[in-house]
Design an enzyme around this catalytic site. Structure first.
Site, PDB file in Angstrom:
ATOM      1  N   HIS A 156      -9.792 -12.063   9.019  1.00  0.00           N
ATOM      2  CA  HIS A 156      -9.463 -10.669   8.061  1.00  0.00           C
ATOM      3  C   HIS A 156      -9.424 -11.269   6.770  1.00  0.00           C
ATOM      4  O   HIS A 156      -8.590 -11.761   6.324  1.00  0.00           O
ATOM      5  CB  HIS A 156      -8.302  -9.892   8.672  1.00  0.00           C
ATOM      6  CG  HIS A 156      -8.138  -8.778   7.814  1.00  0.00           C
ATOM      7  ND1 HIS A 156      -8.871  -8.086   7.195  1.00  0.00           N
ATOM      8  CD2 HIS A 156      -6.810  -8.092   7.540  1.00  0.00           C
ATOM      9  CE1 HIS A 156      -8.603  -6.956   6.540  1.00  0.00           C
ATOM     10  NE2 HIS A 156      -7.260  -6.970   6.770  1.00  0.00           N
ATOM     11  N   HIS A 179       0.630 -10.399  11.815  1.00  0.00           N
ATOM     12  CA  HIS A 179       2.044 -10.118  11.220  1.00  0.00           C
ATOM     13  C   HIS A 179       2.794  -9.877  12.228  1.00  0.00           C
ATOM     14  O   HIS A 179       2.624  -9.380  13.486  1.00  0.00           O
ATOM     15  CB  HIS A 179       1.947  -8.761  10.612  1.00  0.00           C
ATOM     16  CG  HIS A 179       0.993  -8.876   9.124  1.00  0.00           C
ATOM     17  ND1 HIS A 179       1.467  -9.376   8.172  1.00  0.00           N
ATOM     18  CD2 HIS A 179      -0.059  -8.355   8.801  1.00  0.00           C
ATOM     19  CE1 HIS A 179       0.691  -9.147   7.026  1.00  0.00           C
ATOM     20  NE2 HIS A 179      -0.323  -8.417   7.555  1.00  0.00           N
ATOM     21  N   ASP A 222      -4.860  -8.010  12.935  1.00  0.00           N
ATOM     22  CA  ASP A 222      -3.854  -6.999  12.517  1.00  0.00           C
ATOM     23  C   ASP A 222      -3.745  -6.042  13.652  1.00  0.00           C
ATOM     24  O   ASP A 222      -2.694  -5.049  13.668  1.00  0.00           O
ATOM     25  CB  ASP A 222      -4.500  -6.175  11.151  1.00  0.00           C
ATOM     26  CG  ASP A 222      -3.765  -6.722   9.897  1.00  0.00           C
ATOM     27  OD1 ASP A 222      -3.160  -7.700  10.006  1.00  0.00           O
ATOM     28  OD2 ASP A 222      -4.475  -6.357   8.796  1.00  0.00           O
ATOM     29  N   GLU A 243      -8.493  -9.827   3.999  1.00  0.00           N
ATOM     30  CA  GLU A 243      -7.513  -9.138   3.068  1.00  0.00           C
ATOM     31  C   GLU A 243      -6.499 -10.219   2.555  1.00  0.00           C
ATOM     32  O   GLU A 243      -6.240 -10.969   3.317  1.00  0.00           O
ATOM     33  CB  GLU A 243      -6.440  -8.050   3.746  1.00  0.00           C
ATOM     34  CG  GLU A 243      -5.790  -7.108   2.810  1.00  0.00           C
ATOM     35  CD  GLU A 243      -5.099  -5.723   3.532  1.00  0.00           C
ATOM     36  OE1 GLU A 243      -4.708  -5.122   2.896  1.00  0.00           O
ATOM     37  OE2 GLU A 243      -5.416  -5.728   4.910  1.00  0.00           O
ATOM     38  N   ASP A 269      -3.393 -10.810   1.802  1.00  0.00           N
ATOM     39  CA  ASP A 269      -2.346 -11.338   2.635  1.00  0.00           C
ATOM     40  C   ASP A 269      -2.600 -12.531   3.781  1.00  0.00           C
ATOM     41  O   ASP A 269      -1.554 -13.263   3.960  1.00  0.00           O
ATOM     42  CB  ASP A 269      -1.476 -10.233   3.327  1.00  0.00           C
ATOM     43  CG  ASP A 269      -2.127  -9.236   4.083  1.00  0.00           C
ATOM     44  OD1 ASP A 269      -3.220  -9.313   4.003  1.00  0.00           O
ATOM     45  OD2 ASP A 269      -1.420  -8.418   4.672  1.00  0.00           O
ATOM     46  N   HIS A 298      -8.407  -3.512  10.471  1.00  0.00           N
ATOM     47  CA  HIS A 298      -8.562  -2.088   9.837  1.00  0.00           C
ATOM     48  C   HIS A 298      -9.425  -2.169   8.772  1.00  0.00           C
ATOM     49  O   HIS A 298      -9.424  -1.317   7.807  1.00  0.00           O
ATOM     50  CB  HIS A 298      -7.158  -1.498   9.539  1.00  0.00           C
ATOM     51  CG  HIS A 298      -6.480  -2.228   8.320  1.00  0.00           C
ATOM     52  ND1 HIS A 298      -6.022  -2.206   7.165  1.00  0.00           N
ATOM     53  CD2 HIS A 298      -6.112  -3.832   8.470  1.00  0.00           C
ATOM     54  CE1 HIS A 298      -5.390  -2.933   6.527  1.00  0.00           C
ATOM     55  NE2 HIS A 298      -5.482  -3.897   7.077  1.00  0.00           N
ATOM     56  N   HIS A 332       0.855  -1.118  -0.053  1.00  0.00           N
ATOM     57  CA  HIS A 332      -0.052   0.113  -0.015  1.00  0.00           C
ATOM     58  C   HIS A 332       0.869   1.194  -0.086  1.00  0.00           C
ATOM     59  O   HIS A 332       0.583   2.288   0.521  1.00  0.00           O
ATOM     60  CB  HIS A 332      -0.944   0.192   1.225  1.00  0.00           C
ATOM     61  CG  HIS A 332      -1.655  -1.158   1.633  1.00  0.00           C
ATOM     62  ND1 HIS A 332      -2.222  -2.039   0.557  1.00  0.00           N
ATOM     63  CD2 HIS A 332      -2.077  -1.827   2.643  1.00  0.00           C
ATOM     64  CE1 HIS A 332      -2.638  -3.263   1.034  1.00  0.00           C
ATOM     65  NE2 HIS A 332      -2.937  -2.898   2.295  1.00  0.00           N
ATOM     66  N   TYR A 375       4.515   0.402  11.238  1.00  0.00           N
ATOM     67  CA  TYR A 375       3.213  -0.459  11.128  1.00  0.00           C
ATOM     68  C   TYR A 375       2.137   0.379  11.449  1.00  0.00           C
ATOM     69  O   TYR A 375       1.009   0.636  10.719  1.00  0.00           O
ATOM     70  CB  TYR A 375       3.238  -1.775  11.830  1.00  0.00           C
ATOM     71  CG  TYR A 375       2.158  -2.839  11.505  1.00  0.00           C
ATOM     72  CD1 TYR A 375       2.127  -3.428  10.611  1.00  0.00           C
ATOM     73  CD2 TYR A 375       0.895  -2.547  12.386  1.00  0.00           C
ATOM     74  CE1 TYR A 375       0.856  -4.519  10.221  1.00  0.00           C
ATOM     75  CE2 TYR A 375      -0.182  -3.434  12.027  1.00  0.00           C
ATOM     76  CZ  TYR A 375      -0.180  -4.158  11.123  1.00  0.00           C
ATOM     77  OH  TYR A 375      -1.359  -5.187  10.752  1.00  0.00           O
TER      78      TYR A 375
END
Length: 416
Positions: free
Chosen positions: A97, A245, A184, A99, A101, A165, A44, A212
Site C-alpha cells: 500500500h 496497523h 490495512d 500511502e 504511513d 482502501h 485524516h 478504525y
C-alpha cells in the site's frame, strides 16, 4: 566495487548498533520489524490512541521486507531489521500500500539495503513513482494480481484488494508459513507494547477496531464484503493475519477479527440512536435532552453527543453500531453552527447505510438550519422520520413536551 563498499559500510554500521529496538518473531521465518507511534493523535481528521506502522521481514532464501514505516521511524525499523539480519541482505521489498504511513521511508530503505527487486501492484507502482519521483523508472516492478514472487524456498502470492482502501491496495499470502499480510484490512490504530491480539483485552480491541473501521474503511464496506467472499478460501486456511496497523491475529483471534469486520461492513441497524447536536444559547441543548428522554421511554438506546465536547470520529464510531441519527443545530447566518456542518460533512464522506434520520432546531428571526441539515441527510441517503422539530428562540414547556413525543415517534419508526 561500489556495491561492495556500500555493503561493508552498512555491515560495519550494523555491528556498531546496539539494536535498541529488537524484532519480534511472528513465525519461524517471519519477524515483525515495524514501529510504535505512541503519540499519534490524528489521521485524516480521526482521533487516535496512537498506532503502529507494521513491517515484516521474511527470512527466505531471498530475504524480503514487507512494507516500511513512516519517515520519522526509519531508525527504529532499521534497528529491528539489524537485530535479525544485516540490512544489506534484503534482496526484495514488497509495498502492499503506497500511502505514506507505509512508504515514507521507502526511498531511504532502498538506499540503505540496495535490494535487487522492489514490487508493488500496478497502481501501486504508479503511485509510488508519483510520490517519490525515483530517477530510475525501473525502480519499482509490478507484480500482477494472483502473481507469485519467488523467494527461493517459498513463494509470496499477491492478492489485489483495490479500494481497501486505496486503488493500489493489495494483500500477500505466504502459504509456506500460513501468513496473510493483510495491509490495512483487519487492522486498527492502537499503540501498545503487545504485538499479538490475544495479549490485549478484547474490549480494547473491539473499541479500537470500531474506531478504525468506522473512520477509515466504512466507505468501502460493499467492497469489503465482496473481497472477503473472494478471499474466503485464503482466510479459511491462514494461521496468522499480519495487518499494517495494530496487533497481529492468531488462534481464536483470527476468526474473531474477520467476523467483527464482516459485521461492521454489513451495517445491520440497531435500536441505538445518536442525538448529535450543538447549541448557541442552550435552546437546542434543552430540546436534545427532551428528545433523548422520549427515545429512552420508547426503548431506544440513546447516545447524547454534544459537539463542543465530542469529536467527529467519536460520532462516526458510535454510528457504526446504530440505527438512527438525530441531528440538531441552532441557526447561524441562515445555516448551521460550524461544528454541526463539520461532522455532517465528515459523515457524508464515510457513506453510512441503513440509518433513519431526523433533525431539530431553534431559530431566531430567520431559519435555515433545518433546510441545511435535511439537505445533508438527503445527500447521505438517510430517510427522514417525519417533519423537523423546530422552535422559535427558547422552547416552552409545550415545545419540550413535543420534543419528547418526537423522540418516541422516532424510536417507534426503528421497529417498522
Amino acid at each position: 566495487a561500489e556495491y561492495m563498499g556500500h555493503f561493508l559500510s552498512v555491515y560495519f554500521f550494523s555491528l556498531r548498533m546496539d539494536h535498541p529496538f529488537p524484532a519480534v518473531p511472528v513465525s519461524p521465518r517471519v519477524w515483525w520489524v515495524g514501529a510504535i507511534d505512541w503519540h499519534a493523535r490524528d489521521i485524516h481528521g480521526c482521533r487516535l490512541p496512537g498506532t503502529t506502522y507494521n513491517a515484516y521481514l521474511i527470512l527466505a532464501d531471498t530475504v524480503t521486507l514487507i512494507d516500511t514505516v513512516r519517515g520519522p521511524f526509519f531508525d527504529e525499523m532499521m534497528s529491528r531489521i539489524a537485530s535479525v539480519v544485516n540490512p544489506v541482505c534484503i534482496d526484495t521489498i514488497v509495498s502492499l500500500h503506497s500511502e505514506m504511513d507505509h512508504t515514507e521511508c521507502l526511498p531511504r530503505a532502498i538506499e540503505a539495503a540496495r535490494p535487487r527487486r522492489v514490487f508493488a501492484s500496478k497502481v501501486g507502482r504508479e503511485t509510488l513513482m508519483a510520490h517519490y519521483h525515483f530517477e530510475d523508472p525501473e525502480t519499482i516492478s509490478v507484480v500482477p494480481n494472483n502473481g507469485s514472487i519467488d523467494l527461493g524456498n517459498m513463494k509470496l502470492q499477491a492478492l489485489y484488494t483495490s479500494m481497501l482502501h486505496w486503488p493500489d491496495s493489495m494483500m500477500a499470502l505466504l502459504d509456506a508459513e500460513g501468513i496473510l499480510f493483510s495491509q490495512d484490512g483487519f487492522g486498527m490504530h492502537l499503540a501498545s507494547a503487545e504485538r499479538w491480539a490475544d495479549e490485549l483485552p478484547q474490549q480494547t480491541l473491539a473499541h479500537a477496531g470500531q474506531i478504525y473501521y468506522a473512520n477509515i474503511l466504512m466507505p468501502y464496506s460493499n467492497i469489503m464484503l465482496r473481497t472477503a467472499t473472494r478471499l474466503e478460501p485464503v482466510l479459511d486456511k491462514v494461521k496468522i493475519i499480519c495487518p499494517d496497523h495494530g496487533p497481529m491475529w492468531r488462534g481464536d483471534m483470527r476468526p474473531w477479527i474477520i467476523n467483527q469486520t464482516l459485521s461492521w461492513a454489513a451495517q445491520v441497524p440497531t435500536r441505538k440512536v445518536l442525538v448529535v447536536f450543538d447549541t448557541m444559547w442552550g435552546s437546542v441543548n434543552r430540546m436534545a435532552l427532551a428528545i433523548g428522554e422520549g427515545l429512552r421511554e420508547a426503548g431506544a438506546a440513546v447516545r447524547m453527543m454534544r459537539l463542543d465536547v465530542t469529536c467527529r470520529s467519536e460520532v462516526a464510531t458510535e454510528l457504526l453500531t446504530a440505527g438512527g441519527l438525530v441531528v440538531g443545530s441552532s441557526t447561524l447566518n441562515n445555516g448551521l453552527l460550524p461544528r454541526v456542518a463539520d461532522v455532517l460533512t465528515y459523515l457524508k464522506g464515510l457513506r453510512f447505510r441503513n440509518l433513519l434520520g431526523a433533525v431539530f432546531s431553534s431559530h431566531g428571526w430567520s431559519g435555515g438550519a433545518v433546510k441545511a441539515m435535511e439537505g445533508y441527510l438527503g445527500e447521505m441517503g438517510v430517510p427522514l422520520v417525519g417533519p423537523a422539530m423546530d422552535t422559535n428562540y427558547v422552547p416552552t414547556a409545550a415545545d419540550l413536551g413535543a420534543c419528547r413525543a418526537f423522540g418516541r415517534r422516532f424510536a417507534a419508526a426503528l421497529e417498522e
